[in-house]
Design an enzyme around this catalytic site. Sequence first.
Site, PDB file in Angstrom:
ATOM      1  N   GLU A  91      -1.325   5.573  13.494  1.00 52.80           N
ATOM      2  CA  GLU A  91      -0.928   6.715  12.659  1.00 52.80           C
ATOM      3  C   GLU A  91      -1.110   8.017  13.454  1.00 52.80           C
ATOM      4  O   GLU A  91      -0.257   8.912  13.405  1.00 52.80           O
ATOM      5  CB  GLU A  91      -1.751   6.752  11.364  1.00 52.80           C
ATOM      6  CG  GLU A  91      -1.325   7.891  10.434  1.00 52.80           C
ATOM      7  CD  GLU A  91      -1.949   7.814   9.049  1.00 52.80           C
ATOM      8  OE1 GLU A  91      -2.867   6.991   8.838  1.00 52.80           O
ATOM      9  OE2 GLU A  91      -1.494   8.592   8.182  1.00 52.80           O
ATOM     10  N   PHE A  93       1.882  -3.252   4.008  1.00 49.55           N
ATOM     11  CA  PHE A  93       2.141  -4.529   4.673  1.00 49.55           C
ATOM     12  C   PHE A  93       3.624  -4.853   4.519  1.00 49.55           C
ATOM     13  O   PHE A  93       4.255  -4.500   3.518  1.00 49.55           O
ATOM     14  CB  PHE A  93       1.316  -5.648   4.012  1.00 49.55           C
ATOM     15  CG  PHE A  93      -0.114  -5.725   4.507  1.00 49.55           C
ATOM     16  CD1 PHE A  93      -0.574  -4.945   5.550  1.00 49.55           C
ATOM     17  CD2 PHE A  93      -1.005  -6.612   3.915  1.00 49.55           C
ATOM     18  CE1 PHE A  93      -1.887  -5.038   5.998  1.00 49.55           C
ATOM     19  CE2 PHE A  93      -2.318  -6.709   4.351  1.00 49.55           C
ATOM     20  CZ  PHE A  93      -2.761  -5.928   5.387  1.00 49.55           C
ATOM     21  N   HIS A 144      -9.633   1.991  -0.347  1.00 53.85           N
ATOM     22  CA  HIS A 144      -8.183   1.813  -0.338  1.00 53.85           C
ATOM     23  C   HIS A 144      -7.752   1.186  -1.657  1.00 53.85           C
ATOM     24  O   HIS A 144      -8.026   0.020  -1.918  1.00 53.85           O
ATOM     25  CB  HIS A 144      -7.793   0.920   0.840  1.00 53.85           C
ATOM     26  CG  HIS A 144      -6.320   0.876   1.117  1.00 53.85           C
ATOM     27  ND1 HIS A 144      -5.390   1.454   0.272  1.00 53.85           N
ATOM     28  CD2 HIS A 144      -5.622   0.328   2.140  1.00 53.85           C
ATOM     29  CE1 HIS A 144      -4.179   1.256   0.780  1.00 53.85           C
ATOM     30  NE2 HIS A 144      -4.288   0.579   1.904  1.00 53.85           N
ATOM     31  N   HIS A 163      -2.601   8.084   5.760  1.00 55.24           N
ATOM     32  CA  HIS A 163      -2.822   6.746   5.207  1.00 55.24           C
ATOM     33  C   HIS A 163      -4.272   6.366   5.538  1.00 55.24           C
ATOM     34  O   HIS A 163      -4.971   5.862   4.681  1.00 55.24           O
ATOM     35  CB  HIS A 163      -1.805   5.770   5.810  1.00 55.24           C
ATOM     36  CG  HIS A 163      -1.811   4.435   5.143  1.00 55.24           C
ATOM     37  ND1 HIS A 163      -1.672   4.283   3.785  1.00 55.24           N
ATOM     38  CD2 HIS A 163      -1.959   3.174   5.646  1.00 55.24           C
ATOM     39  CE1 HIS A 163      -1.727   2.995   3.487  1.00 55.24           C
ATOM     40  NE2 HIS A 163      -1.913   2.297   4.589  1.00 55.24           N
ATOM     41  N   LYS A 216      -9.487   7.988   1.710  1.00 57.22           N
ATOM     42  CA  LYS A 216      -9.975   6.599   1.621  1.00 57.22           C
ATOM     43  C   LYS A 216     -11.401   6.495   2.160  1.00 57.22           C
ATOM     44  O   LYS A 216     -12.106   5.545   1.855  1.00 57.22           O
ATOM     45  CB  LYS A 216      -9.044   5.660   2.393  1.00 57.22           C
ATOM     46  CG  LYS A 216      -7.671   5.501   1.734  1.00 57.22           C
ATOM     47  CD  LYS A 216      -6.806   4.472   2.448  1.00 57.22           C
ATOM     48  CE  LYS A 216      -5.451   4.281   1.790  1.00 57.22           C
ATOM     49  NZ  LYS A 216      -4.424   5.239   2.234  1.00 57.22           N
ATOM     50  N   CYS A 251       0.806  -1.228   0.000  1.00 53.76           N
ATOM     51  CA  CYS A 251       0.000   0.000   0.000  1.00 53.76           C
ATOM     52  C   CYS A 251       0.833   1.269   0.000  1.00 53.76           C
ATOM     53  O   CYS A 251       0.282   2.369  -0.028  1.00 53.76           O
ATOM     54  CB  CYS A 251      -0.949  -0.029   1.190  1.00 53.76           C
ATOM     55  SG  CYS A 251      -1.887  -1.553   1.211  1.00 53.76           S
TER      56      CYS A 251
END
Lengths: 413, 77
Positions: free
Chosen positions: A314, A399, A340, A303, A335, A163
């Site tokens: 975050e 990830f 996403h 994010h 998002k 991502c």
Amino acid sequence: MRKRVAVTGLGCVTPFGIGRRALFESLVAGRSAVSLISSFDTSDFKTKIAAEIKDFDPDPYFPKSETRRMDRFTQFAAVAAKDALFDAKIDLNHLDKSRAGIILGSGFGGISTTLEQHKNLLERGARRVSPMCVPMMIPNMAAGNLAILFGLRGPNETICTACASSSHAIAAAFRMISSGKADLMFCGGSEAPVNPLVLAAFSSMNALSKRNGEPEKASRPFDKERDGFVLGEGSGIVILESFEHALSRNARIYAEIAGAGSSADAYHITSPDPDAKGAESAMRAALLDAGTDASEVDLVVAHGTGTLANDPIETKAIKAVFGEKAYKTPVISIKSMIGHTLGAAAALEAVAAVSTIAEGVIPPTINLETPDSECDLDYVPKLARKAEIECVMTDSFGFGGQNSVLIFKSVNS
Amino acid sequence: MYFEKIADIVRHHLALDENIEITPASSLKGMKIDSLDVVEIIMKIEDAFEIEIPDEKLKEFQNLGDIADYIKLVKES
């Protein structure tokens, strides 16, 4: 000496249509692109929703003879790149093509092709696997095809950091220009992951929202009732140029990309480090690279996935870097509206970040209705806000614990 | 009828305009396509006629007419 790098073109393919304007107007209006999945039967799936691009048609942009040999993720990138090319008003006939290149990111590459051909293999045998399987499924083919379409012979690379892929791709293109190795770069990313395998796989991880009854309310970053992210698809392409190159052709300069920071959590394959050290160090590295500090940042494009784990961690990283100023700095998640888009997410967030600088308006984080005590910053809930933005930070965490942060600045600052 | 079906497959696969003529004398090589397209077109022809064309036979074909003649031979013998 390091060259300054300008953002001169923005292109995208999103559920809102083709082009930056279609995206940004919808974001500012707080529209959700999430709906029930229509491209396959989701009866057996826990999650039945995504931010799908419906009725995508590359025909007005490229002849069928070109697009028939591209996976959907490459078609998205090709159309977004052409959109960016028009936006930047680049005349390919007057471009030194040996000094112009492409760096794109993708998490899954041509996974629809992989699935289709694997089905062929199992059902019809080895002799029925298409010779186009490899050139359509490998993730570097979006960048490869763009080079062929536009004749660009400069640096051409693909970055795969889940991502964070397109953030790392933009960072790599930025360095290519700032170090003098190229004059102009197309960068960003593309993803087309809305298929049964990817949906089932993220579902098994309990990463996806199951709010199937209210699709438009499913993506709710920083809200206490969030229950996972919503899969999205699309492509964002950013055109970067050295200031000299942009000025020599009288290009419109949207903003400057001033810095990039990269780090690893070195913690877990999928969970972010609860101490947020990896995210924090990527943010600090980006600010240092940009020759600035958190006091100058007017907006964070987060994010903000809407997973239980991401949002408080975050938030913790932002607080560690910004100190008390964290509470006075708007933090948004687009998002909440487009889901996403994995390897395309950071590129679309870069398009949004640069648009806030150009247009003086911050899109909201929609569906933020119930405050979460661990997510206590100003996330610009529900309604867009007018503001003069000189400096934006964009966060991306993949990830594998792979983090990338970018800093964009107004050219007036 | 064999040739017409083959011509349709080629036209559809390559997304060729109607004004581009395909005749029995047309060769796949002459259409400026690459080896990947040739393999895909042959696979589609094999599927359409439910036959398998041996690799060594493929090398002998000079044009689409040759492919049509071969299929006629296989199907009607």
